[in-house]
Design a protein around this motif. Structure first.
Motif, mmCIF file in Angstrom:
data_model
loop_
_atom_site.group_PDB
_atom_site.id
_atom_site.type_symbol
_atom_site.label_atom_id
_atom_site.label_comp_id
_atom_site.label_asym_id
_atom_site.label_seq_id
_atom_site.Cartn_x
_atom_site.Cartn_y
_atom_site.Cartn_z
ATOM 1 N N VAL A 155 0.926 -1.136 -0.181
ATOM 2 C CA VAL A 155 -0.106 0.032 0.027
ATOM 3 C C VAL A 155 0.872 1.332 -0.044
ATOM 4 C CG1 VAL A 155 -1.667 1.331 1.305
ATOM 5 C CG2 VAL A 155 -1.746 -1.078 1.517
ATOM 6 N N ALA A 156 0.744 2.046 -1.111
ATOM 7 C CA ALA A 156 1.368 3.149 -0.953
ATOM 8 C C ALA A 156 1.101 4.067 0.189
ATOM 9 C CB ALA A 156 1.243 4.037 -2.464
ATOM 10 N N VAL A 157 2.064 4.961 0.820
ATOM 11 C CA VAL A 157 1.516 5.808 2.016
ATOM 12 C C VAL A 157 2.868 7.038 1.803
ATOM 13 C CG1 VAL A 157 0.919 3.901 3.234
ATOM 14 C CG2 VAL A 157 2.971 4.575 3.577
ATOM 15 N N ASP A 158 2.236 7.888 2.702
ATOM 16 C CA ASP A 158 2.856 9.235 2.783
ATOM 17 C C ASP A 158 4.489 8.684 3.229
ATOM 18 O OD1 ASP A 158 4.375 11.323 3.990
ATOM 19 O OD2 ASP A 158 2.375 12.233 4.399
ATOM 20 N N PRO A 159 5.374 9.185 2.838
ATOM 21 C CA PRO A 159 6.933 8.863 3.284
ATOM 22 C C PRO A 159 7.303 9.135 4.675
ATOM 23 C CG PRO A 159 6.981 10.266 1.206
ATOM 24 C CD PRO A 159 5.679 9.873 1.692
ATOM 25 N N ASP A 160 6.447 10.208 4.965
ATOM 26 C CA ASP A 160 6.587 10.657 6.693
ATOM 27 C C ASP A 160 6.179 9.692 7.670
ATOM 28 O OD1 ASP A 160 7.378 13.022 8.230
ATOM 29 O OD2 ASP A 160 5.373 13.388 8.637
ATOM 30 N N TRP A 161 5.424 9.100 7.163
ATOM 31 C CA TRP A 161 4.651 7.874 8.130
ATOM 32 C C TRP A 161 5.719 6.611 8.727
ATOM 33 C CZ3 TRP A 161 -0.798 6.348 5.991
ATOM 34 C CH2 TRP A 161 -1.774 7.365 6.169
ATOM 35 N N LEU A 162 6.756 6.703 7.548
ATOM 36 C CA LEU A 162 7.629 5.656 7.725
ATOM 37 C C LEU A 162 9.048 6.085 8.284
ATOM 38 C CD1 LEU A 162 6.765 3.417 4.600
ATOM 39 C CD2 LEU A 162 5.792 3.395 6.931
ATOM 40 N N VAL A 163 9.209 6.943 8.938
ATOM 41 C CA VAL A 163 10.240 7.537 9.672
ATOM 42 C C VAL A 163 10.808 6.723 10.541
ATOM 43 C CG1 VAL A 163 11.276 9.128 11.033
ATOM 44 C CG2 VAL A 163 9.990 10.022 9.120
ATOM 45 N N ASN A 164 11.934 6.000 10.315
ATOM 46 C CA ASN A 164 12.558 5.031 11.447
ATOM 47 C C ASN A 164 13.635 5.721 12.432
ATOM 48 O OD1 ASN A 164 14.208 2.555 11.890
ATOM 49 N ND2 ASN A 164 12.568 1.629 11.092
ATOM 50 N N VAL A 165 13.550 5.254 13.600
ATOM 51 C CA VAL A 165 14.594 5.853 14.654
ATOM 52 C C VAL A 165 15.363 4.554 15.060
ATOM 53 C CG1 VAL A 165 13.394 8.084 15.098
ATOM 54 C CG2 VAL A 165 13.042 5.918 16.455
ATOM 55 N N ASN A 166 16.485 4.398 14.378
ATOM 56 C CA ASN A 166 17.495 3.304 14.487
ATOM 57 C C ASN A 166 18.543 3.618 15.575
ATOM 58 O OD1 ASN A 166 16.087 0.921 13.942
ATOM 59 N ND2 ASN A 166 16.521 1.386 11.722
ATOM 60 N N THR A 167 19.104 4.888 15.156
ATOM 61 C CA THR A 167 20.178 5.290 15.857
ATOM 62 C C THR A 167 20.012 6.392 16.541
ATOM 63 O OG1 THR A 167 20.870 7.005 13.901
ATOM 64 C CG2 THR A 167 21.268 4.480 13.848
ATOM 65 N N PRO A 168 20.967 6.997 17.689
ATOM 66 C CA PRO A 168 20.852 8.342 18.273
ATOM 67 C C PRO A 168 20.839 9.361 17.312
ATOM 68 C CG PRO A 168 22.665 6.972 19.176
ATOM 69 C CD PRO A 168 22.134 6.117 18.127
ATOM 70 N N LYS A 169 21.429 9.494 16.122
ATOM 71 C CA LYS A 169 21.039 10.467 15.370
ATOM 72 C C LYS A 169 19.935 10.676 14.578
ATOM 73 C CE LYS A 169 22.867 12.527 11.000
ATOM 74 N NZ LYS A 169 21.721 12.976 10.731
ATOM 75 N N ASP A 170 19.253 9.465 14.368
ATOM 76 C CA ASP A 170 17.742 9.211 13.849
ATOM 77 C C ASP A 170 16.842 9.658 14.700
ATOM 78 O OD1 ASP A 170 18.797 7.750 11.555
ATOM 79 O OD2 ASP A 170 18.117 5.912 12.314
ATOM 80 N N LEU A 171 17.119 9.468 16.162
ATOM 81 C CA LEU A 171 16.176 10.017 17.138
ATOM 82 C C LEU A 171 16.330 11.736 17.166
ATOM 83 C CD1 LEU A 171 14.309 9.324 19.400
ATOM 84 C CD2 LEU A 171 15.981 9.042 20.745
ATOM 85 N N ASN A 172 17.596 11.762 17.214
ATOM 86 C CA ASN A 172 17.796 13.170 17.350
ATOM 87 C C ASN A 172 17.292 14.356 16.218
ATOM 88 O OD1 ASN A 172 19.019 15.739 18.533
ATOM 89 N ND2 ASN A 172 20.207 15.823 16.950
ATOM 90 N N ASP A 173 17.376 13.585 14.948
ATOM 91 C CA ASP A 173 16.774 14.259 13.826
ATOM 92 C C ASP A 173 15.086 14.296 13.994
ATOM 93 O OD1 ASP A 173 19.181 14.794 13.036
ATOM 94 O OD2 ASP A 173 18.851 13.282 11.251
ATOM 95 N N PHE A 174 14.727 13.165 14.222
ATOM 96 C CA PHE A 174 13.192 13.019 14.449
ATOM 97 C C PHE A 174 12.710 14.096 15.774
ATOM 98 C CE2 PHE A 174 9.710 11.355 17.277
ATOM 99 C CZ PHE A 174 8.639 11.486 16.219
ATOM 100 N N LEU A 175 13.410 14.171 16.708
ATOM 101 C CA LEU A 175 12.876 14.996 17.977
ATOM 102 C C LEU A 175 13.113 16.466 17.355
ATOM 103 C CD1 LEU A 175 14.561 13.169 20.886
ATOM 104 C CD2 LEU A 175 11.940 13.189 20.108
ATOM 105 N N LEU A 176 14.002 16.828 16.578
ATOM 106 C CA LEU A 176 14.194 18.086 16.272
ATOM 107 C C LEU A 176 12.808 18.559 15.311
ATOM 108 C CD1 LEU A 176 17.792 18.396 15.477
ATOM 109 C CD2 LEU A 176 16.761 19.752 17.057
ATOM 110 N N GLY A 177 12.427 17.819 14.685
ATOM 111 C CA GLY A 177 11.332 17.776 13.734
ATOM 112 C C GLY A 177 9.995 17.529 14.240
ATOM 113 N N TRP A 178 9.748 17.297 15.684
ATOM 114 C CA TRP A 178 8.562 16.919 16.293
ATOM 115 C C TRP A 178 7.510 17.803 16.012
ATOM 116 C CZ3 TRP A 178 6.373 12.793 18.869
ATOM 117 C CH2 TRP A 178 5.690 12.969 19.757
ATOM 118 N N LYS A 179 6.522 17.398 15.812
ATOM 119 C CA LYS A 179 5.163 18.012 15.966
ATOM 120 C C LYS A 179 4.124 16.943 16.134
ATOM 121 C CE LYS A 179 6.331 20.843 11.908
ATOM 122 N NZ LYS A 179 6.794 20.288 10.526
ATOM 123 N N GLN A 180 3.394 17.604 17.242
ATOM 124 C CA GLN A 180 2.353 16.681 17.986
ATOM 125 C C GLN A 180 1.067 16.667 17.123
ATOM 126 O OE1 GLN A 180 2.328 14.326 19.916
ATOM 127 N NE2 GLN A 180 0.409 13.919 20.551
#
Length: 180
Positions: A155-180
């Motif tokens: 099923v094709a979906v919005d790429p934003d939905w599949l953001v993966n946090v596997n490393t500390p850098k991934d998590l930091n990048d995710f948290l910097l762009g956090w929107k609730q």
């Protein structure tokens, strides 16, 4: 095992004071009927009957998939890895509709651009023998090798939905762009 994160991913907190585990459980609870099980790494102790320990050491997410599929009485299991914090409940509604249109599929999972994510998916119990064969190998089986051996639908979906946090850098990048 959270090796690349260097700490258990499920315990990491989001800015809204929920852990990645709580976030994943909430998404599933909003869209899936039945019990939400949590797979634990091989050897991890837990008193919660909904926390299912992997029985096969060092075999990655397939061990958790096997345990969940073996335990469910339903014909299919909705799966969501904790390291996919942007998956919305709507994804599982879309996957469910696709699975109803393709009932012979062993697996229905999202894709976005070049990213496929079978750990935010609906897996049928028919996949169990293929998973068991992969787990019997003398190496850690690759998830996509198993997916390639199954009848699946994407099923094709919005790429934003599949953001993966596997490393500390991934998590930091995710948290910097956090929107609730």
């Amino acid at each position: 095992m959270s090796r690349r994160m260097q700490q258990p991913k499920e315990k990491l907190c989001l800015p809204n004071n929920t852990t990645l585990l709580e976030n994943a459980a909430r998404v599933l609870e909003k869209t899936v009927a039945g019990t939400v099980w949590v797979s634990r790494p091989y050897g991890a102790e837990t008193a919660n009957p909904c926390h299912v320990p992997d029985r096969v050491p060092q075999k990655g997410p397939l061990a958790g998939l096997r345990e969940g599929l073996a335990r469910t009485e339903k014909e299919a299991l909705a799966v969501l890895a904790v390291d996919l914090p942007k998956v919305p409940p709507e994804l599982f509604r879309q996957l469910w509709r696709a699975w109803q249109e393709h009932p012979d599929a062993d697996l229905v999972y999202p894709v976005a651009q070049s990213v496929a994510q079978p750990l935010a998916a609906i897996w049928h119990r028919r996949a169990l023998p293929v998973i068991a064969q992969a787990l019997a190998l003398n190496r850690v089986p690759r998830l996509m090798e198993v997916v390639a051996r199954l009848s699946s639908h994407t099923v094709a979906v919005d790429p934003d939905w599949l953001v993966n946090v596997n490393t500390p850098k991934d998590l930091n990048d995710f948290l910097l762009g956090w929107k609730q």
